[in-house]
Design a protein around this motif. Structure first.
Motif, PDB file in Angstrom:
ATOM      1  N   ILE A  35       2.793  90.328   7.015  1.00  0.00           N
ATOM      2  CA  ILE A  35       3.175  89.500   5.863  1.00  0.00           C
ATOM      3  C   ILE A  35       4.494  89.997   5.287  1.00  0.00           C
ATOM      4  CG2 ILE A  35       2.530  88.827   3.520  1.00  0.00           C
ATOM      5  CD1 ILE A  35      -0.392  88.997   4.393  1.00  0.00           C
ATOM      6  N   GLY A  36       4.635  91.320   5.167  1.00  0.00           N
ATOM      7  CA  GLY A  36       5.869  91.893   4.637  1.00  0.00           C
ATOM      8  C   GLY A  36       7.075  91.542   5.486  1.00  0.00           C
ATOM      9  N   VAL A  37       6.937  91.657   6.807  1.00  0.00           N
ATOM     10  CA  VAL A  37       8.039  91.336   7.717  1.00  0.00           C
ATOM     11  C   VAL A  37       8.393  89.852   7.623  1.00  0.00           C
ATOM     12  CG1 VAL A  37       8.699  91.184  10.150  1.00  0.00           C
ATOM     13  CG2 VAL A  37       7.556  93.238   9.292  1.00  0.00           C
ATOM     14  N   TYR A  38       7.363  89.016   7.575  1.00  0.00           N
ATOM     15  CA  TYR A  38       7.575  87.566   7.487  1.00  0.00           C
ATOM     16  C   TYR A  38       8.361  87.206   6.230  1.00  0.00           C
ATOM     17  CZ  TYR A  38       6.323  82.642   6.750  1.00  0.00           C
ATOM     18  OH  TYR A  38       6.356  81.289   6.510  1.00  0.00           O
TER      19      TYR A  38
ATOM     20  N   ARG B  16      16.101  81.843   2.799  1.00  0.00           N
ATOM     21  CA  ARG B  16      15.107  80.776   2.677  1.00  0.00           C
ATOM     22  C   ARG B  16      13.992  81.125   1.698  1.00  0.00           C
ATOM     23  NH1 ARG B  16      16.073  77.209   7.060  1.00  0.00           N
ATOM     24  NH2 ARG B  16      14.016  76.235   6.818  1.00  0.00           N
ATOM     25  N   LEU B  17      14.078  82.311   1.130  1.00  0.00           N
ATOM     26  CA  LEU B  17      13.127  82.734   0.102  1.00  0.00           C
ATOM     27  C   LEU B  17      13.920  83.312  -1.059  1.00  0.00           C
ATOM     28  CD1 LEU B  17      10.285  83.393  -1.003  1.00  0.00           C
ATOM     29  CD2 LEU B  17      10.385  85.522   0.307  1.00  0.00           C
ATOM     30  N   ARG B  18      13.795  82.694  -2.210  1.00  0.00           N
ATOM     31  CA  ARG B  18      14.465  83.167  -3.406  1.00  0.00           C
ATOM     32  C   ARG B  18      13.465  83.197  -4.554  1.00  0.00           C
ATOM     33  NH1 ARG B  18      17.364  85.072  -0.532  1.00  0.00           N
ATOM     34  NH2 ARG B  18      19.612  84.776  -0.196  1.00  0.00           N
ATOM     35  N   PHE B  19      13.482  84.302  -5.312  1.00  0.00           N
ATOM     36  CA  PHE B  19      12.523  84.463  -6.395  1.00  0.00           C
ATOM     37  C   PHE B  19      13.045  83.934  -7.733  1.00  0.00           C
ATOM     38  CE2 PHE B  19      11.419  87.682  -3.251  1.00  0.00           C
ATOM     39  CZ  PHE B  19      10.066  87.401  -3.079  1.00  0.00           C
ATOM     40  N   ARG B  20      14.376  83.617  -7.800  1.00  0.00           N
ATOM     41  CA  ARG B  20      14.934  82.971  -8.994  1.00  0.00           C
ATOM     42  C   ARG B  20      16.189  82.200  -8.579  1.00  0.00           C
ATOM     43  NH1 ARG B  20      19.329  85.731 -11.058  1.00  0.00           N
ATOM     44  NH2 ARG B  20      19.686  87.828 -10.180  1.00  0.00           N
ATOM     45  N   ASN B  21      16.509  81.179  -9.323  1.00  0.00           N
ATOM     46  CA  ASN B  21      17.670  80.355  -8.999  1.00  0.00           C
ATOM     47  C   ASN B  21      18.944  81.134  -9.258  1.00  0.00           C
ATOM     48  OD1 ASN B  21      16.133  78.141  -8.287  1.00  0.00           O
ATOM     49  ND2 ASN B  21      16.031  77.383 -10.407  1.00  0.00           N
TER      50      ASN B  21
ATOM     51  N   HIS C   3      12.497  85.866   5.869  1.00  0.00           N
ATOM     52  CA  HIS C   3      12.903  84.650   5.170  1.00  0.00           C
ATOM     53  C   HIS C   3      13.839  84.961   4.007  1.00  0.00           C
ATOM     54  CE1 HIS C   3       9.658  82.705   7.459  1.00  0.00           C
ATOM     55  NE2 HIS C   3      10.238  81.546   7.135  1.00  0.00           N
ATOM     56  N   TYR C   4      13.618  86.078   3.350  1.00  0.00           N
ATOM     57  CA  TYR C   4      14.497  86.467   2.245  1.00  0.00           C
ATOM     58  C   TYR C   4      15.900  86.777   2.767  1.00  0.00           C
ATOM     59  CZ  TYR C   4      16.281  88.933  -1.852  1.00  0.00           C
ATOM     60  OH  TYR C   4      17.034  89.314  -2.920  1.00  0.00           O
TER      61      TYR C   4
ATOM     62  N   MET D 297      11.206  80.053  -8.170  1.00  0.00           N
ATOM     63  CA  MET D 297      11.177  80.563  -6.789  1.00  0.00           C
ATOM     64  C   MET D 297      11.295  79.401  -5.815  1.00  0.00           C
ATOM     65  SD  MET D 297       8.267  82.819  -4.796  1.00  0.00           S
ATOM     66  CE  MET D 297       7.319  81.466  -4.135  1.00  0.00           C
ATOM     67  N   SER D 298      12.088  79.575  -4.799  1.00  0.00           N
ATOM     68  CA  SER D 298      12.201  78.570  -3.741  1.00  0.00           C
ATOM     69  C   SER D 298      11.840  79.199  -2.400  1.00  0.00           C
ATOM     70  CB  SER D 298      13.631  78.012  -3.691  1.00  0.00           C
ATOM     71  OG  SER D 298      14.544  79.031  -3.325  1.00  0.00           O
ATOM     72  N   PHE D 299      11.149  78.409  -1.570  1.00  0.00           N
ATOM     73  CA  PHE D 299      10.702  78.927  -0.275  1.00  0.00           C
ATOM     74  C   PHE D 299      10.766  77.802   0.744  1.00  0.00           C
ATOM     75  CE2 PHE D 299       6.933  80.524   2.417  1.00  0.00           C
ATOM     76  CZ  PHE D 299       7.787  81.248   3.241  1.00  0.00           C
ATOM     77  N   ARG D 300      11.589  77.991   1.803  1.00  0.00           N
ATOM     78  CA  ARG D 300      11.730  77.015   2.884  1.00  0.00           C
ATOM     79  C   ARG D 300      11.367  77.708   4.211  1.00  0.00           C
ATOM     80  NH1 ARG D 300      16.751  75.942   3.749  1.00  0.00           N
ATOM     81  NH2 ARG D 300      17.602  77.607   2.446  1.00  0.00           N
ATOM     82  N   PRO D 301      10.077  77.765   4.538  1.00  0.00           N
ATOM     83  CA  PRO D 301       9.642  78.527   5.723  1.00  0.00           C
ATOM     84  C   PRO D 301      10.052  77.864   7.036  1.00  0.00           C
ATOM     85  CG  PRO D 301       7.812  77.304   4.811  1.00  0.00           C
ATOM     86  CD  PRO D 301       8.955  77.109   3.855  1.00  0.00           C
ATOM     87  N   TYR D 302      10.285  78.705   8.037  1.00  0.00           N
ATOM     88  CA  TYR D 302      10.489  78.208   9.400  1.00  0.00           C
ATOM     89  C   TYR D 302       9.136  77.733   9.941  1.00  0.00           C
ATOM     90  CZ  TYR D 302      15.140  80.344   9.523  1.00  0.00           C
ATOM     91  OH  TYR D 302      16.449  80.676   9.282  1.00  0.00           O
ATOM     92  N   PRO D 303       9.022  76.490  10.371  1.00  0.00           N
ATOM     93  CA  PRO D 303       7.707  75.957  10.782  1.00  0.00           C
ATOM     94  C   PRO D 303       7.055  76.717  11.940  1.00  0.00           C
ATOM     95  CG  PRO D 303       9.279  74.181  10.439  1.00  0.00           C
ATOM     96  CD  PRO D 303      10.061  75.462  10.390  1.00  0.00           C
ATOM     97  N   VAL D 304       7.803  76.908  13.029  1.00  0.00           N
ATOM     98  CA  VAL D 304       7.208  77.548  14.210  1.00  0.00           C
ATOM     99  C   VAL D 304       6.840  78.992  13.900  1.00  0.00           C
ATOM    100  CG1 VAL D 304       7.604  78.265  16.598  1.00  0.00           C
ATOM    101  CG2 VAL D 304       8.439  76.038  15.798  1.00  0.00           C
TER     102      VAL D 304
END
Length: 229
Positions: free
Chosen positions: A208-211, A220-225, A215-216, A1-8
């Motif tokens: 949380i669901g919307v957030y 910026r959110l992936r559960f597998r490569n 990202h998905y 899983m990869s996750f690159r959240p938006y900081p703000v």
């Protein structure tokens, strides 16, 4: 899983999430507190005295989503003049003040508790003193309708009987007086606070669901490569 959240966005989401959880916890705490108070047995006392003739007034009644009118009379105990409700009438418009046969009169004896008078707020309607219709259960307001010698002896708090006559379209019957309890905020039942707590917690989960969904969608959110070609 990869996750690159938006900081703000992440900071704002965490702040909002904390507020929603805090609001839910606060409402749940109020629910527990009120339930504990309602489980306590009041320190009952007995009111005995003579109903003051012509003292009846109508006071607006609202508790747990139901509204109506209370018939309130003054009782002369010999020492004090005590105002106490004797009947609840469930209807929108105020009924006529009782004047004649069938009205509360003579000696009255009831078990109940003394409670502080209700207070006005910005939404309280204007009293109709001429017709003895009031929107706050407050003996100090009613005292002006009594003779001077009686008004001087009016007790400031209200006597709430343990049981009271309830009149509705189904006929009259006795009920436990919803105002004869220890907590002072009579209009909001404990179950309403529990419902509010569930609402705030539900909003937190939805946030949380919307957030995560946002990202998905942005990749910026992936559960597998992804497979590489």
């Amino acid at each position: 899983m990869s996750f690159r959240p938006y900081p703000v966005m992440t900071v704002l989401t965490l702040i909002s999430l904390g507020i929603l959880i805090w609001l839910g916890n606060w409402q749940y705490g109020r629910f527990i507190q009120k339930m504990e108070i309602d489980r306590q047995t009041p320190d009952w006392t007995v009111l005995e005295g003579e109903v003051v003739p012509g003292s009846e007034v109508l006071s607006y009644y609202y508790v747990e989503g139901q509204s109506g009118w209370m018939r309130v009379v003054a009782v002369d105990t010999g020492d004090d003049i005590v105002y106490t409700p004797v009947e609840i009438v469930q209807q929108i418009d105020p009924p006529a003040v009782c004047d004649g046969e069938g009205c509360a009169s003579g000696r009255l004896s009831a078990r109940g508790i003394y409670k502080p008078p209700f207070k006005r707020n910005a939404f309280t309607a204007q009293d109709d003193t001429a017709n003895r219709v009031f929107y706050v259960l407050d003996p100090a307001t009613y005292a002006s309708l009594l003779p001077t010698e009686l008004a001087a002896r009016v007790r400031p708090d209200v006597f709430e009987p343990e049981v009271i006559r309830f009149v509705s379209e189904n006929g009259p019957y006795l009920i436990d007086n919803p105002y004869a309890r220890l907590r002072l905020d009579d209009e909001l039942p404990p179950q309403r606070h529990f419902g509010y707590a569930i609402t705030w917690w539900g909003l937190a989960i939805a946030l949380i669901g919307v957030y995560l969904a946002f990202h998905y969608q942005k990749g910026r959110l992936r559960f597998r490569n992804e497979d590489k070609s």
